[in-house]
Motif scaffolding. Structure first.
Motif, PDB file in Angstrom:
ATOM      1  N   TYR A 102       1.451  -1.060  -0.339  1.00 28.36           N
ATOM      2  CA  TYR A 102       0.589  -0.062   0.224  1.00 28.36           C
ATOM      3  C   TYR A 102       0.656   1.022   0.261  1.00 28.36           C
ATOM      4  O   TYR A 102       1.098   2.383  -0.464  1.00 28.36           O
ATOM      5  N   TRP A 128      -1.376  -0.912  -5.766  1.00 29.83           N
ATOM      6  CA  TRP A 128      -2.538  -0.907  -5.076  1.00 29.83           C
ATOM      7  C   TRP A 128      -3.710  -2.379  -5.402  1.00 29.83           C
ATOM      8  O   TRP A 128      -4.565  -3.095  -4.560  1.00 29.83           O
ATOM      9  N   SER A 186      -4.552  -5.049  -2.585  1.00 34.95           N
ATOM     10  CA  SER A 186      -5.721  -5.067  -1.811  1.00 34.95           C
ATOM     11  C   SER A 186      -5.732  -6.537  -1.915  1.00 34.95           C
ATOM     12  O   SER A 186      -6.986  -6.692  -1.405  1.00 34.95           O
ATOM     13  N   TYR A 240      -7.885  -8.559   1.019  1.00 31.23           N
ATOM     14  CA  TYR A 240      -8.677  -8.819   1.075  1.00 31.23           C
ATOM     15  C   TYR A 240      -8.965 -10.107   1.215  1.00 31.23           C
ATOM     16  O   TYR A 240      -9.543 -10.957   2.467  1.00 31.23           O
ATOM     17  N   LEU A 283      -7.352  -2.127   2.628  1.00 35.55           N
ATOM     18  CA  LEU A 283      -8.563  -2.663   1.051  1.00 35.55           C
ATOM     19  C   LEU A 283      -9.222  -1.640   0.738  1.00 35.55           C
ATOM     20  O   LEU A 283      -8.955  -1.160  -0.913  1.00 35.55           O
ATOM     21  N   SER A 319      -7.140   0.892  -1.239  1.00 35.05           N
ATOM     22  CA  SER A 319      -6.790   0.572  -2.130  1.00 35.05           C
ATOM     23  C   SER A 319      -7.282   1.176  -3.480  1.00 35.05           C
ATOM     24  O   SER A 319      -7.474   0.697  -4.988  1.00 35.05           O
ATOM     25  N   LEU A 320      -9.015  -0.121  -3.703  1.00 36.85           N
ATOM     26  CA  LEU A 320      -9.989  -0.056  -4.403  1.00 36.85           C
ATOM     27  C   LEU A 320      -9.997   1.136  -4.791  1.00 36.85           C
ATOM     28  O   LEU A 320     -10.541   1.445  -5.850  1.00 36.85           O
TER      29      LEU A 320
END
Length: 786
Positions: free
Chosen positions: A84, A89, A93, A97, A118, A121-122
């Motif tokens: 991160y 990303w 993620s 996840y 998370l 990143s999304l």
């Protein structure tokens, strides 16, 4: 003198004393020469090296306790946090996840941090729906230090998705955490969110947004004050309160600007102020405001266009034309260019520059007329254009590219249509979903296949330990080779011809296998050297694959260009239709062949990528070669041992000493076997965990595939209709442009005719006036003649 050489000399002394005590009737005694001493030294060194290497394997791989599930999750969290912070990303993620989907991690103190990482990143990947899902979960937890940052991002996502439920409750919670007052950054995001809301009536939206922005004018953060002041000015415009808006924008434009964001706000304020002054009739001040916008500003082209219209309103047509000329010179591809060209023709007509006006209007017609015809053809290609656009937009082989549908000139108009942008975004998301499911299925299959076929290669840490143990075992087998060689040489002279023949047969078998066994690495250095050689081979193959991929890409581009040339020149060529159909069919066959080659090349490069991380670690057949060679050595040792009962005392002493060394070797071999068994056990446990996870994800992928298919089916007709209606509006825009151009050409001709008519009428009136003057002057003369 080192310890190994001391032990070798001691062994030599024992052998020599034993031989000197043997009766004189025995065969000539074995001579302990320098070669024997050298071999013994090598054996001792090899055993020391093997002991050190197997101890390293034990301490670093087999005896070290495996990380617990808790430690494994924390390590995964640490890896995700690193990715991160590095801005990867996608990797971040995936790691987070895996963490947040683990029920055992939900109660961990770092669970809120994992949700934040998370979701962000999304968000960075523009996956707004996924980001919103995990941000909502984070905001539903007891508040942490991440709450304010999460709420700020959630407001951003909510405004993009036009989903506003539950926001006020989150804001109330944030106020409680901040002592009743939101931090300026979060307060600004909330006010901006209110500003953009589409679910409220204008009166309520404007009132609530003003109430949120007003306190921010006193913020201690300068950029927040400036942004809030600008939005308040826009709200005054939306309320039709132009005097208040002018006051706010004038104050904002008069402030100094330092950083880029402040400069941008200053330029927007100047542009907005110019527009308001234009609307209220303050044309001179409006020009001053427009001219404050520098050439490197993204608003410069807009300011030039509005400067031109300001001069038109002042009826200063020459200066208006000068502004338009600069605009078309600075950015001829601007979306304002067509309207600017029409205005340029109008101004040339006003200035009686008829040739230039005609050329300008004809340029508009010649530029945008063919584009209109192409869009017309696109819209009338089939009897059901909606179904055509639906099929065109919902194709699954690749992401939609508008440049492959619309002419380049029309492309920038289609992209400005919010509806078609939304349709394209929807199709892109659906395509991304299908592609993601397909790629995930392929990845899951590859993981399971790797676990099944590659085993240790899927776990680099275990593979490293196993490879080191293999190298130790190869070294011990070489020691055994030396020991058996010493034994055979010692007993050879004391055997009968038949016994020698048996021993020689076994020795020949040993020598044959020794050539293959000698290629196996027995030390870490040999292992690294082999790894470097094989890595170089894989790199060379990968470079060649990359070169072939570049050639395939070039050939595909050529094929696409040929097809486009055929379509673009169809009206100009006189090729018989059947020949064109035959040519296009052949071209399609070539393109299909290129696609097949590309697929095969991608498969090959994928295999190379798998091999890159596993080169020189486990060559097929190594274990079998080592085992066969060791069995032959044991066979030769057993045969030699069968002669021990009748050998001379000195030879017996040598064999006893060799056996002591062998026992030491067997002890190390047992440790190697135990280490390998531990590593295989770890492989089985880790593989089982990963296999269970992958199979669970495969079941989820089946559900996702069904959901994507359902959503795609529901969106099909809607997307086709949106695209069709949007492209119709694009066609109407070009129709209006061409129509205005045609009208402009006619207007120029009519104006020129009017000017000529007026000029003729003026000349006729002047002639009549002069005739009357002549008649008066010569009236007396004519009277005398009469």
């Amino acid at each position: 003198m080192n310890a190994s050489r001391t032990r070798a000399l001691a062994l030599s002394a024992v052998i020599t004393l034993g031989l000197s005590a043997w009766p004189s009737r025995a065969a000539e005694p074995l001579r302990v020469n320098a070669e024997v001493v050298r071999q013994l030294e090598q054996v001792d060194k090899q055993l020391q090296n093997s002991d050190e290497n197997i101890r390293f394997v034990e301490t670093q791989f087999t005896q070290r306790p495996e990380p617990s599930d808790e430690e494994a999750r924390l390590r995964r969290f640490s890896d995700g946090e690193i990715q991160y912070l590095l801005g990867d990303w996608t990797a971040a993620s995936v790691l987070f996840y895996d963490l947040v989907s683990d029920p055992r991690f939900i109660k961990h103190p770092r669970y809120p941090d994992a949700l934040f990482y998370l979701s962000d990143s999304l968000l960075q990947q523009q996956n707004y729906i996924g980001a919103r899902l995990y941000l909502r979960e984070l905001l539903s937890l007891p508040p942490t230090e991440r709450y304010k940052d999460a709420l700020s991002r959630y407001l951003n996502v909510a405004s993009r998705l036009n989903q506003f439920e539950g926001i006020d409750e989150y804001i109330a919670q944030a106020r409680k955490l901040s002592g009743g007052q939101l931090p300026p950054e979060l307060a600004y995001v909330y006010a901006k969110w209110l500003f953009k809301r589409t679910d409220l009536k204008d009166e309520e939206r404007i009132a609530r947004a003003r109430e949120a922005f007003e306190p921010l004018l006193r913020s201690n953060i300068r950029v927040v004050r400036l942004q809030s002041a600008y939005h308040l000015g826009v709200l005054s415009v939306q309320r039709d309160d132009y005097p208040d808006a002018i006051k706010r924008f004038r104050e904002l434009a008069s402030l100094p600007a330092s950083d880029p964001e402040e400069v941008r706000i200053h330029e927007l304020a100047s542009l907005s102020l110019g527009r308001l002054l234009y609307e209220t009739g303050n044309l001179d001040e409006a020009l001053d405001r427009y001219q404050e916008i520098p050439r490197d500003s993204e608003s410069f082209v807009d300011s030039l266009y509005e400067v031109a219209w300001t001069y038109v309103k002042k009826e200063d047509f020459q200066r208006a034309k000068n502004a338009i000329d600069i605009l078309l010179l600075v950015d001829p591809d601007s979306s304002l260019a067509p309207d600017a060209q029409l205005l340029q023709g109008h101004l040339q007509l006003k200035l009686q520059q008829y040739e230039g006006a005609t050329e300008t209007y004809q340029g508009v017609v010649s530029t945008y007329g063919p584009v209109r015809q192409q869009v017309d053809e696109l819209l009338t290609r089939t009897q059901d254009p909606v179904a055509y656009f639906d099929n065109l937009l919902s194709r699954t082989e690749k992401t939609l590219d508008l440049s492959s549908i619309l002419p380049p000139v029309a492309l920038r108009y289609a992209k400005t249509q919010e509806e078609v942008s939304g349709a394209v975004s929807l199709i892109t998301d659906l395509d991304s979903g299908r592609k993601g499911v397909t790629e995930a299925r392929g990845l899951a299959t590859r993981i399971l296949q790797a676990l099944e076929e590659r085993g240790l290669e899927t776990f680099p840490e275990l593979q490293e330990g196993y490879t080191r143990a293999d190298a130790v075992e190869s070294g011990l087998t070489r020691v055994e080779q030396v020991l058996v060689g010493l034994e055979s040489s010692a007993v050879l002279e004391h055997l009968t011809p038949e016994e020698r023949q048996k021993l020689e047969a076994v020795r020949q078998e040993r020598e044959r296998l020794a050539q293959r066994f000698a290629l196996l690495p027995a030390t870490q250095r040999e292992l690294e050297e082999r790894r470097a050689r094989m890595q170089a081979s894989v790199d060379e193959l990968d470079r060649e694959a990359f070169r072939l991929g570049y050639e395939l890409q070039s050939l595909r581009a050529i094929a696409t260009a040929v097809r486009k040339w055929v379509e673009d020149t169809r009206a100009e060529r006189k090729t018989p239709p059947e020949e064109e159909v035959q040519f296009l069919a052949q071209l399609q066959n070539e393109q299909d062949a290129l696609e097949a080659l590309q697929t095969e090349l991608e498969r090959t490069r994928s295999k190379l990528a798998d091999e890159r991380n596993n080169v020189a670690t486990s060559v097929a057949g190594e274990e079998l070669i080592r085992q066969q060679f060791y069995e032959v050595l044991q066979k030769e040792h057993s045969l030699v041992a069968s002669f021990a009962g009748r050998l001379p005392e000195d030879v017996g002493a040598l064999m006893t000493r060799v056996q002591e060394v062998r026992e030491r070797t067997d002890g190390l071999r047992n440790r190697v076997t135990a280490a390998k068994n531990v590593l295989r056990g770890q492989l089985e446990r880790r593989g089982r965990v990963i296999r269970d996870k992958v199979q669970a994800e495969q079941r989820l992928l089946t559900q996702y595939d069904t959901e994507v298919a359902n959503v795609s089916g529901n969106a099909r007709n809607l997307v086709g209709r949106i695209a069709y209606d949007s492209f119709r509006r694009v066609r109407q825009q070009f129709y209006d442009l061409v129509l205005k151009g045609d009208v402009g050409v006619v207007d120029v001709a009519f104006t020129r005719k009017q000017d000529k008519t007026v000029e003729i009428q003026k000349l006729s009136a002047q002639k009549d006036q002069e005739l009357r003057a002549l008649e008066r002057d010569f009236k007396e003369v004519l009277k005398d003649i009469d």
